[in-house]
Design a protein around this motif. Structure first.
Motif, PDB file in Angstrom:
ATOM      1  N   ALA A  82       3.521  45.473 -37.762  1.00 33.53           N
ATOM      2  CA  ALA A  82       2.659  44.515 -38.209  1.00 33.53           C
ATOM      3  C   ALA A  82       1.624  45.176 -38.985  1.00 33.53           C
ATOM      4  N   MET A  83       1.550  44.870 -40.268  1.00 31.62           N
ATOM      5  CA  MET A  83       0.680  45.673 -41.050  1.00 31.62           C
ATOM      6  C   MET A  83      -0.784  45.378 -40.909  1.00 31.62           C
ATOM      7  N   MET A  84      -1.049  43.911 -40.828  1.00 32.04           N
ATOM      8  CA  MET A  84      -2.586  43.951 -40.356  1.00 32.04           C
ATOM      9  C   MET A  84      -3.150  44.301 -39.056  1.00 32.04           C
ATOM     10  N   GLY A  85      -2.139  44.306 -37.995  1.00 29.43           N
ATOM     11  CA  GLY A  85      -2.327  44.925 -36.870  1.00 29.43           C
ATOM     12  C   GLY A  85      -2.581  46.274 -36.962  1.00 29.43           C
ATOM     13  N   THR A  86      -1.839  47.076 -37.694  1.00 30.82           N
ATOM     14  CA  THR A  86      -1.796  48.439 -38.002  1.00 30.82           C
ATOM     15  C   THR A  86      -2.991  49.040 -38.550  1.00 30.82           C
ATOM     16  N   LEU A  87      -3.650  47.961 -39.367  1.00 32.01           N
ATOM     17  CA  LEU A  87      -4.745  48.514 -40.052  1.00 32.01           C
ATOM     18  C   LEU A  87      -6.012  48.298 -39.089  1.00 32.01           C
ATOM     19  N   ASP A  88      -5.984  47.216 -38.519  1.00 34.24           N
ATOM     20  CA  ASP A  88      -7.070  46.916 -37.459  1.00 34.24           C
ATOM     21  C   ASP A  88      -7.265  47.897 -36.368  1.00 34.24           C
ATOM     22  N   PHE A  89      -6.036  48.430 -35.948  1.00 29.10           N
ATOM     23  CA  PHE A  89      -5.926  49.485 -34.872  1.00 29.10           C
ATOM     24  C   PHE A  89      -6.416  50.802 -35.440  1.00 29.10           C
ATOM     25  N   VAL A  90      -6.078  51.219 -36.462  1.00 27.54           N
ATOM     26  CA  VAL A  90      -6.510  52.363 -36.936  1.00 27.54           C
ATOM     27  C   VAL A  90      -7.866  52.254 -37.261  1.00 27.54           C
ATOM     28  N   VAL A 120      -0.474  57.776 -48.647  1.00 31.91           N
ATOM     29  CA  VAL A 120      -1.696  58.471 -48.182  1.00 31.91           C
ATOM     30  C   VAL A 120      -2.005  58.356 -46.724  1.00 31.91           C
ATOM     31  N   LEU A 121      -2.900  59.269 -46.330  1.00 31.59           N
ATOM     32  CA  LEU A 121      -3.313  59.042 -44.800  1.00 31.59           C
ATOM     33  C   LEU A 121      -4.591  58.211 -44.716  1.00 31.59           C
ATOM     34  N   VAL A 122      -4.516  57.424 -43.788  1.00 37.42           N
ATOM     35  CA  VAL A 122      -5.345  56.280 -43.636  1.00 37.42           C
ATOM     36  C   VAL A 122      -5.895  56.573 -42.284  1.00 37.42           C
ATOM     37  N   SER A 123      -7.265  56.667 -42.034  1.00 33.04           N
ATOM     38  CA  SER A 123      -7.873  56.596 -40.713  1.00 33.04           C
ATOM     39  C   SER A 123      -9.061  55.714 -40.659  1.00 33.04           C
ATOM     40  N   ALA A 124      -9.744  55.993 -39.657  1.00 36.23           N
ATOM     41  CA  ALA A 124     -10.943  54.989 -39.652  1.00 36.23           C
ATOM     42  C   ALA A 124     -12.026  55.325 -40.271  1.00 36.23           C
ATOM     43  N   VAL A 125     -13.039  54.598 -40.861  1.00 38.35           N
ATOM     44  CA  VAL A 125     -14.004  55.114 -41.777  1.00 38.35           C
ATOM     45  C   VAL A 125     -15.115  56.282 -41.324  1.00 38.35           C
ATOM     46  N   SER A 177     -10.294  51.240 -35.500  1.00 32.77           N
ATOM     47  CA  SER A 177     -11.018  50.916 -34.536  1.00 32.77           C
ATOM     48  C   SER A 177     -10.784  52.082 -33.560  1.00 32.77           C
ATOM     49  N   THR A 178      -9.990  53.002 -34.010  1.00 35.77           N
ATOM     50  CA  THR A 178      -9.429  54.197 -33.127  1.00 35.77           C
ATOM     51  C   THR A 178      -9.399  55.339 -33.758  1.00 35.77           C
ATOM     52  N   ASP A 179      -8.928  56.582 -33.095  1.00 34.82           N
ATOM     53  CA  ASP A 179      -8.602  57.831 -33.780  1.00 34.82           C
ATOM     54  C   ASP A 179      -7.277  57.971 -34.142  1.00 34.82           C
ATOM     55  N   TRP A 180      -6.459  56.686 -34.061  1.00 29.17           N
ATOM     56  CA  TRP A 180      -5.167  56.754 -34.714  1.00 29.17           C
ATOM     57  C   TRP A 180      -5.067  57.011 -36.240  1.00 29.17           C
ATOM     58  N   VAL A 181      -4.030  57.484 -36.810  1.00 27.06           N
ATOM     59  CA  VAL A 181      -3.917  57.538 -38.173  1.00 27.06           C
ATOM     60  C   VAL A 181      -2.635  56.929 -38.420  1.00 27.06           C
ATOM     61  N   ALA A 182      -2.373  56.632 -39.716  1.00 26.08           N
ATOM     62  CA  ALA A 182      -1.083  56.052 -40.523  1.00 26.08           C
ATOM     63  C   ALA A 182      -1.032  56.573 -41.656  1.00 26.08           C
TER      64      ALA A 182
END
Length: 323
Positions: A225-233, A168-173, A235-240
């Protein structure tokens, strides 16, 4: 352990490691001891099991045939040795298993809570890592089993289908997309994508999907780093692009807990993208009762949580779980 079984264990280690030295380290023996034991087997049958040279050993056709039977013999021997323990009053001992972040974020907590309530005398150790590391630990016998993305077969490792999960595509809320609405990545414009490194089994499938479906990528950022990825996404306009199984809680929150959500999650459509998860265990060893019991509960929880993505998700987990 009888000398015959000791010979077989050392042979199996040499076959899987392709090195007498590595086999000796794995089995707490000496390099010369491994060589002598294997030479004894060869002398007994009058046939060479390995071609030696250049610091490595390669199995002969006779060695290939002998290995297939040896791993079955070792599994049967372990099962026979444990059979008496099954008549006890409950499961005990130690269980060491490996899980990828996909499983530890979503499935581990409910599965572990059920398991420790049923078997409080079992010492549980869970290792979180990506598939390459977990596979090597399973092959070395350090883990009872691990759950990893499906990949090519590895010598010395038994592989069994476990579950399917969509990506799935994951982005900021606050992303400008409707939460849980399916999206076509090619229609979203250039994306800034966080991806796992090339050592991660999912990286190749993600890159293949992006390239073959005309998805424009503005920037890539590698994070293992999965937790780092989630925190970064968050709080930014990046997606995962992440496994839907680990984001299942976001789906449940969408119904009535909007304020608790940290992410916008969108199923990937036209075409969909997904991964098969497999259970891997040492080929030479059968699962101990505690590990088998935990695996069964893990499969049930995977199937339950995966159902938020539809009937196909968690399918193998349903098949593998007992009622």
């Amino acid at each position: 352990m009888s000398e015959t079984l000791r010979d077989i264990r050392l042979f199996v280690a040499a076959y899987e490691e392709r090195s007498f030295t590595a086999a000796a380290e794995r089995e707490n023996a000496t390099q010369s001891g491994v060589s002598q034991h294997i030479r004894k087997i060869e002398d007994r049958f009058g046939v060479k099991l390995f071609a030696r040279g250049g610091g490595t050993v390669q199995p002969t056709p006779a060695g290939e045939s002998y290995y297939r039977h040896c791993i079955e013999l070792l599994r049967l021997n372990e099962a026979a040795n444990r059979s008496v323990g099954r008549f006890g009053t409950g499961l005990d001992g130690e269980m060491v298993v490996g899980l990828m972040p996909t499983m530890t974020r979503s499935v581990l907590a409910p599965a572990l809570a059920r398991f420790v309530a049923l078997h409080p005398n079992v010492v549980v150790r869970v290792t979180e890592a990506y598939s390459a590391i977990l596979t090597q630990q399973v092959r070395a016998g350090e883990l009872a089993f691990a759950i990893v993305p499906a990949s090519t077969a590895t010598v010395g490792v038994k592989t069994t289908r476990f579950a399917y999960t969509p990506e799935v595509l994951v982005s900021a809320v606050d992303a400008e997309r409707e939460h849980m609405r399916p999206v076509r990545l090619a229609d979203l414009g250039p994306l800034k994508v966080v991806v796992p490194s090339a050592q991660n089994a999912r990286r190749a499938s993600i890159e293949t999907y992006l390239a073959s479906n005309g998805v424009a990528v503005e920037q890539r950022l590698e994070l293992d780093a999965m937790m780092g990825t989630l925190d970064f996404v968050a709080s930014t306009d990046w997606v995962a692009i992440l496994p839907g199984l680990m984001m299942a809680q976001e789906v449940e929150w969408s119904a009535g807990a909007q304020a608790m959500r940290r992410f916008t999650v969108n199923p990937i459509d036209d075409p969909p993208l997904g991964i098969d998860l497999v259970q891997i265990e040492p080929a030479r060893r059968s699962l101990e009762p505690a590990a088998a019991a935990f695996l069964d509960i893990l499969a049930q929880e995977t199937a339950r949580i995966g159902r938020v993505w539809g009937e196909r998700a968690g399918l193998y987990g349903v098949a593998g779980a007992s009622s």
